[in-house]
Scaffold this motif. Structure first.
Motif, PDB file in Angstrom:
ATOM      1  N   PHE A 168      22.913  -6.752  36.952  1.00 27.96           N
ATOM      2  CA  PHE A 168      24.190  -6.282  36.429  1.00 27.96           C
ATOM      3  C   PHE A 168      23.985  -4.928  35.755  1.00 27.96           C
ATOM      4  O   PHE A 168      22.900  -4.638  35.260  1.00 27.96           O
ATOM      5  N   ASP A 169      25.037  -4.128  35.723  1.00 22.93           N
ATOM      6  CA  ASP A 169      25.090  -2.995  34.806  1.00 22.93           C
ATOM      7  C   ASP A 169      25.753  -3.500  33.535  1.00 22.93           C
ATOM      8  O   ASP A 169      26.909  -3.940  33.567  1.00 22.93           O
ATOM      9  N   ILE A 170      25.016  -3.470  32.430  1.00 23.08           N
ATOM     10  CA  ILE A 170      25.507  -3.988  31.156  1.00 23.08           C
ATOM     11  C   ILE A 170      25.937  -2.793  30.318  1.00 23.08           C
ATOM     12  O   ILE A 170      25.109  -1.985  29.883  1.00 23.08           O
ATOM     13  N   LEU A 171      27.241  -2.658  30.100  1.00 24.92           N
ATOM     14  CA  LEU A 171      27.801  -1.437  29.534  1.00 24.92           C
ATOM     15  C   LEU A 171      28.525  -1.721  28.216  1.00 24.92           C
ATOM     16  O   LEU A 171      29.443  -2.551  28.182  1.00 24.92           O
ATOM     17  N   PRO A 172      28.135  -1.047  27.128  1.00 29.31           N
ATOM     18  CA  PRO A 172      28.893  -1.179  25.877  1.00 29.31           C
ATOM     19  C   PRO A 172      30.124  -0.284  25.910  1.00 29.31           C
ATOM     20  O   PRO A 172      30.065   0.875  26.322  1.00 29.31           O
ATOM     21  N   TYR A 173      31.251  -0.836  25.505  1.00 27.02           N
ATOM     22  CA  TYR A 173      32.499  -0.063  25.430  1.00 27.02           C
ATOM     23  C   TYR A 173      32.789   0.173  23.962  1.00 27.02           C
ATOM     24  O   TYR A 173      33.357  -0.681  23.271  1.00 27.02           O
ATOM     25  N   ILE A 174      32.387   1.325  23.460  1.00 29.96           N
ATOM     26  CA  ILE A 174      32.475   1.634  22.034  1.00 29.96           C
ATOM     27  C   ILE A 174      33.012   3.051  21.867  1.00 29.96           C
ATOM     28  O   ILE A 174      33.204   3.773  22.844  1.00 29.96           O
ATOM     29  N   GLY A 175      33.243   3.434  20.625  1.00 28.99           N
ATOM     30  CA  GLY A 175      33.717   4.791  20.361  1.00 28.99           C
ATOM     31  C   GLY A 175      35.108   4.793  19.781  1.00 28.99           C
ATOM     32  O   GLY A 175      35.701   3.756  19.466  1.00 28.99           O
ATOM     33  N   GLY A 176      35.660   6.007  19.631  1.00 31.01           N
ATOM     34  CA  GLY A 176      36.990   6.170  19.070  1.00 31.01           C
ATOM     35  C   GLY A 176      38.074   5.715  20.024  1.00 31.01           C
ATOM     36  O   GLY A 176      37.817   5.308  21.156  1.00 31.01           O
ATOM     37  N   ALA A 177      39.299   5.850  19.577  1.00 31.09           N
ATOM     38  CA  ALA A 177      40.428   5.301  20.323  1.00 31.09           C
ATOM     39  C   ALA A 177      41.042   6.301  21.295  1.00 31.09           C
ATOM     40  O   ALA A 177      42.245   6.336  21.497  1.00 31.09           O
ATOM     41  N   THR A 178      40.240   7.147  21.904  1.00 32.51           N
ATOM     42  CA  THR A 178      40.734   8.088  22.904  1.00 32.51           C
ATOM     43  C   THR A 178      39.847   8.020  24.129  1.00 32.51           C
ATOM     44  O   THR A 178      38.668   7.651  24.052  1.00 32.51           O
ATOM     45  N   LEU A 179      40.400   8.391  25.272  1.00 30.29           N
ATOM     46  CA  LEU A 179      39.607   8.406  26.494  1.00 30.29           C
ATOM     47  C   LEU A 179      38.487   9.423  26.399  1.00 30.29           C
ATOM     48  O   LEU A 179      37.400   9.212  26.937  1.00 30.29           O
ATOM     49  N   GLU A 180      38.753  10.540  25.713  1.00 28.80           N
ATOM     50  CA  GLU A 180      37.723  11.572  25.597  1.00 28.80           C
ATOM     51  C   GLU A 180      36.498  11.049  24.864  1.00 28.80           C
ATOM     52  O   GLU A 180      35.359  11.313  25.240  1.00 28.80           O
ATOM     53  N   SER A 181      36.722  10.275  23.799  1.00 29.12           N
ATOM     54  CA  SER A 181      35.599   9.761  23.026  1.00 29.12           C
ATOM     55  C   SER A 181      34.800   8.724  23.797  1.00 29.12           C
ATOM     56  O   SER A 181      33.662   8.429  23.462  1.00 29.12           O
ATOM     57  N   ARG A 182      35.425   8.155  24.827  1.00 30.56           N
ATOM     58  CA  ARG A 182      34.730   7.148  25.626  1.00 30.56           C
ATOM     59  C   ARG A 182      34.365   7.667  27.009  1.00 30.56           C
ATOM     60  O   ARG A 182      34.170   6.911  27.942  1.00 30.56           O
ATOM     61  N   ARG A 183      34.294   8.984  27.133  1.00 26.65           N
ATOM     62  CA  ARG A 183      33.945   9.588  28.412  1.00 26.65           C
ATOM     63  C   ARG A 183      32.586   9.091  28.901  1.00 26.65           C
ATOM     64  O   ARG A 183      32.395   8.846  30.101  1.00 26.65           O
ATOM     65  N   ALA A 184      31.642   8.911  27.964  1.00 27.01           N
ATOM     66  CA  ALA A 184      30.296   8.470  28.354  1.00 27.01           C
ATOM     67  C   ALA A 184      30.353   7.104  29.040  1.00 27.01           C
ATOM     68  O   ALA A 184      29.624   6.853  29.997  1.00 27.01           O
ATOM     69  N   PHE A 185      31.228   6.229  28.538  1.00 25.96           N
ATOM     70  CA  PHE A 185      31.343   4.911  29.169  1.00 25.96           C
ATOM     71  C   PHE A 185      31.835   5.032  30.595  1.00 25.96           C
ATOM     72  O   PHE A 185      31.286   4.434  31.512  1.00 25.96           O
TER      73      PHE A 185
END
Length: 285
Positions: free
Chosen positions: A223-240
């Motif tokens: 599996f790819d195990i991915l944490p979904y964290i960060g601020g409440a904008t798409l930009e802040s979660r770009r890494a995810f």
């Protein structure tokens, strides 16, 4: 001292009564719920594996599909992040075989039984008795079953789920029902399993624990195990989203906290044009 304590305790005001009234949801709402595990009490671990077509002998010594064969008892080595060190520890016999407890295999069998009937289920147990590993084993078993059906010539589910009759249900066992006499609730009618990512939502304090436990038990590459964290904008979660787009395995497990899951949904609905190359995500409004 004892006398003083007795006086202090006796002078405390009486506690307010606790309201223990359970809302009346009606017997109809609970009619389809069962304890779930009783029917499996006579099954040993191998029999519980056979229910969904799994065999440790055919699985390279793995006690569950897509699991590691061994774990670090000291929790110091992450096979996903330290593959070389983990392999060396395995060669030096510093690791322990990863084996599910009987109760965890029972929980997995019960969960699969419910999933294949399209029924919800709740896993309840005390803290520290292995519910996280149980959840990982359920996810892995579902992926194994889906993949097994895809390669089967007749597109049949593996194990007992390849038959339409729920042969080990309490009612079938008690009344000796045959397939033509069993109602729909005693049959497996699910034709397809969900093929998208598995979403794990936990309290803030448990995100890192769940990520670490997934790494500890699930084999690298499964599996790819991915944490979904960060601020409440798409930009802040770009890494995810970049990591999600580059995911190499066929399946993903996304771990996030309860507040982040809500803010993520809000941002997602605001930016409906979000796409990734491997999937198009289309929220239903």
């Amino acid at each position: 001292m004892k006398a003083e304590l007795d006086r202090a305790l006796s002078s405390r005001p009486a506690a307010s009564p606790i309201n223990t009234v359970i809302p009346d949801v009606g017997r109809e709402a609970l009619a389809d719920w069962e304890e779930g595990t009783g029917v499996f009490r006579s099954f040993d671990g191998d029999k519980l594996d056979e229910l969904f077509g799994w065999s440790g002998e055919n699985g390279g010594g793995r006690d569950s599909p897509m699991f590691n064969t061994h774990i670090d008892p000291n929790r110091g080595l992450d096979p996903h992040k330290q593959p070389d060190e983990f392999a060396q520890a395995l060669a030096e016999n510093r690791l322990e075989p990863l084996q599910l407890l009987w109760a965890q295999k029972v929980g997995r069998a019960c969960a699969l039984d419910n999933v294949m009937r399209g029924s919800p289920f709740i896993c309840l147990d005390d803290v520290g008795l292995g519910k996280t590993i149980l959840a990982a084993s359920i996810i892995a078993a579902l992926e194994y079953m889906r993949a097994s059906r895809e390669v089967d010539e007749d597109q049949k589910w593996p194990g007992i789920f390849g038959t339409s009759l729920r042969a080990f249900s309490p009612r079938v066992l008690r009344d000796g029902l045959t397939c033509d006499r069993a109602g729909d609730q005693e049959k497996y009618t699910l034709k397809d399993l969900h093929t998208g990512p598995h979403l794990v939502i936990v309290p803030n304090a448990l995100v890192e624990q769940w990520l670490g436990e997934m790494h500890r038990v699930l084999a690298p590459g499964a599996f790819d195990i991915l944490p979904y964290i960060g601020g409440a904008t798409l930009e802040s979660r770009r890494a995810f989203w970049e990591a999600f787009d580059k995911a190499k395995s066929q399946s993903q497990i996304i771990v996030c906290s309860m507040p982040v899951s809500q803010t993520g949904l809000d941002a997602f609905n605001t930016h409906r044009t979000l796409t990734v190359s491997r999937r198009r995500l289309e929220p239903t409004i």
